[in-house]
Design a protein around this motif. Structure first.
Motif, PDB file in Angstrom:
ATOM      1  N   ARG A 192      33.658 -93.979 -11.043  1.00  0.00           N
ATOM      2  CA  ARG A 192      34.519 -94.313  -9.864  1.00  0.00           C
ATOM      3  C   ARG A 192      35.108 -93.417  -8.660  1.00  0.00           C
ATOM      4  N   LEU A 193      35.116 -93.794  -7.543  1.00  0.00           N
ATOM      5  CA  LEU A 193      35.315 -93.536  -6.509  1.00  0.00           C
ATOM      6  C   LEU A 193      36.959 -93.309  -6.203  1.00  0.00           C
ATOM      7  N   PHE A 194      36.912 -92.180  -6.157  1.00  0.00           N
ATOM      8  CA  PHE A 194      38.998 -91.570  -6.091  1.00  0.00           C
ATOM      9  C   PHE A 194      39.176 -91.239  -7.340  1.00  0.00           C
ATOM     10  N   VAL A 197      41.980 -87.437  -6.886  1.00  0.00           N
ATOM     11  CA  VAL A 197      42.019 -87.516  -5.002  1.00  0.00           C
ATOM     12  C   VAL A 197      43.639 -87.431  -5.118  1.00  0.00           C
ATOM     13  N   GLY A 198      43.908 -88.035  -6.055  1.00  0.00           N
ATOM     14  CA  GLY A 198      45.299 -88.494  -6.067  1.00  0.00           C
ATOM     15  C   GLY A 198      46.093 -88.592  -4.504  1.00  0.00           C
ATOM     16  N   PRO A 199      47.926 -88.403  -4.050  1.00  0.00           N
ATOM     17  CA  PRO A 199      48.355 -89.664  -3.673  1.00  0.00           C
ATOM     18  C   PRO A 199      47.623 -88.262  -2.093  1.00  0.00           C
ATOM     19  N   VAL A 201      46.044 -87.273   0.290  1.00  0.00           N
ATOM     20  CA  VAL A 201      45.569 -87.897   1.628  1.00  0.00           C
ATOM     21  C   VAL A 201      45.840 -89.168   2.315  1.00  0.00           C
ATOM     22  N   LEU A 203      45.501 -91.956   4.973  1.00  0.00           N
ATOM     23  CA  LEU A 203      44.586 -92.615   5.470  1.00  0.00           C
ATOM     24  C   LEU A 203      45.423 -93.565   6.610  1.00  0.00           C
ATOM     25  N   TYR A 219      38.494 -96.018   7.545  1.00  0.00           N
ATOM     26  CA  TYR A 219      39.390 -95.290   7.641  1.00  0.00           C
ATOM     27  C   TYR A 219      39.132 -93.869   8.266  1.00  0.00           C
TER      28      TYR A 219
ATOM     29  N   VAL B  23      43.478 -98.584  -1.178  1.00  0.00           N
ATOM     30  CA  VAL B  23      42.334 -98.221  -1.395  1.00  0.00           C
ATOM     31  C   VAL B  23      41.322 -98.057  -2.703  1.00  0.00           C
ATOM     32  N   ASP B  24      42.247 -96.964  -3.312  1.00  0.00           N
ATOM     33  CA  ASP B  24      42.337 -96.891  -4.423  1.00  0.00           C
ATOM     34  C   ASP B  24      42.065 -97.134  -5.511  1.00  0.00           C
ATOM     35  N   TYR B  26      44.827 -99.550  -6.444  1.00  0.00           N
ATOM     36  CA  TYR B  26      46.356 -99.573  -7.661  1.00  0.00           C
ATOM     37  C   TYR B  26      46.955-100.682  -6.942  1.00  0.00           C
ATOM     38  N   LEU B 186      46.227 -94.056  -0.323  1.00  0.00           N
ATOM     39  CA  LEU B 186      45.924 -93.752  -1.538  1.00  0.00           C
ATOM     40  C   LEU B 186      47.129 -93.006  -2.357  1.00  0.00           C
ATOM     41  N   LEU B 187      47.509 -94.049  -3.537  1.00  0.00           N
ATOM     42  CA  LEU B 187      47.994 -93.985  -4.778  1.00  0.00           C
ATOM     43  C   LEU B 187      47.937 -92.367  -5.530  1.00  0.00           C
ATOM     44  N   GLY B 188      46.947 -92.224  -6.548  1.00  0.00           N
ATOM     45  CA  GLY B 188      46.489 -91.676  -7.274  1.00  0.00           C
ATOM     46  C   GLY B 188      47.162 -91.980  -8.339  1.00  0.00           C
TER      47      GLY B 188
END
Lengths: 223, 223
Positions: A192-194, A197-199, A201, A203, A219, B23-24, B26, B186-188
């Protein structure tokens, strides 16, 4: 190293992620193996690319289409001087390296045609196949990036997958540009991408290209 | 019920999913609560919509922009005769309904202006607020769909979220058209679209619209 005018990163070349992903967010399907390097159903993520002349030519395959994806593929590699990848993209998971005779998925003439840095826990001497040299880096992504930047001689560095190495780069805030090729596929599981990675970043949407069998989303990360 | 020519579903109206997603992947951020109905960071998924006149008008708010998203929003509701939603979209999680006086997130004049069927485990008499009647269905998504189809009188049925009810519909193969509004966020963590849906659903890419602060992706399901 060249210094681009107006580059907010003090003249550093860009770090780009470029990866095909399913609509449900996977860059490989479940149960990856030597028989199924991209997991069950995962090859379908790349159908859009396999059909293209711009993809086939560097892979030494004749023919192929020219369509709305062509420019996207050409741009991807246009100013790239080195690639970073995970061990899986080079040549599979634990066990597949054996005695060091295993030279990866990519055959005698790999399609990269530039220095490649493989992030791995397993030391190995550099491996040159045709005009691609794979260098194995066991000291983490920041070292891999420093070496790739040096090898790229001012050009950009591409982080080419798999999910684990891309997620490490994203999570560490090391990515400048993120290009997702969204294939109209649900894989239901896999890499799974991301993930993780968490919030943190932020974009900025740069561009969308609607092409046959794929949507290209680009992006920039905001620092 | 009207029968559209060339409709492969024997004249049945379409079931459409229409939802904003990060993008992730959610559709709400982590830690949803009465204070944060869409979870931490989740409101940012809808920034693109909040700015639009086409969104503000049915919500009783003046002003707003007209841009590339306008047509997409107008199409979304153009031929829709009923909406299905989860309990969370109606009015939050366990505890928030109290003694039945709680009438949901949407105020005295909800923006739906059509029959709404709320999939829930908690029985409750229908609730009419202005020209929206919420009917609470405790017998699962297929019953909710049958009742929504009847109420829609030949028009389409919209499955409007949250993730859980959308994923149930997708997993059961009941969705004809899937519209994702991908916000550059991204929400993570949080409520993940496609969780548990699996690889059995085959998609066909229909359309991509690049708009300010959002990319609209539309897919058809192939049966």
């Amino acid at each position: 190293m060249s210094f681009a005018a107006g580059d907010g990163l003090s003249g550093m070349s860009k770090v780009k992620v470029d990866i095909s992903v399913s609509v449900d967010g996977y860059v490989a399907g479940p149960n990856q193996s030597v028989e199924h390097p991209l997991g069950e159903g995962g090859m379908a993520l790349h159908d859009w690319a396999f059909a293209l002349r711009a993809w086939r030519e560097p892979h030494g395959i004749e023919g192929g289409l020219v369509n709305a994806s062509t420019g996207v593929v050409e741009e991807t590699t246009a100013n790239v001087g080195a690639e970073i990848m995970g061990r899986g993209k080079f040549g599979g998971g634990p066990g597949s390296w054996g005695d060091g005779a295993w030279t990866g998925w990519w055959g005698d003439d790999p399609p990269f045609h530039m220095p490649v840095f493989v992030v791995t826990h397993h030391e190995r001497a550099p491996l040159t196949l045709s005009d691609t040299t794979f260098t194995f880096v066991t000291t983490g992504i920041e070292d891999a990036l420093a070496r790739a930047r040096e090898a790229a001689e001012g050009k950009d560095v591409l982080v080419g997958g798999g999910a684990d190495v891309v997620n490490q780069f994203l999570g560490a805030g090391l990515v400048d540009e993120l290009s997702l090729h969204v294939a109209p596929v649900l894989l239901g599981g896999g890499a799974r991408l991301f993930d993780g990675v968490g919030p943190g970043v932020v974009l900025e949407q740069v561009r969308t290209v609607d092409a046959p069998g794929v949507t290209h989303l680009t992006y920039r990360t905001v620092r």
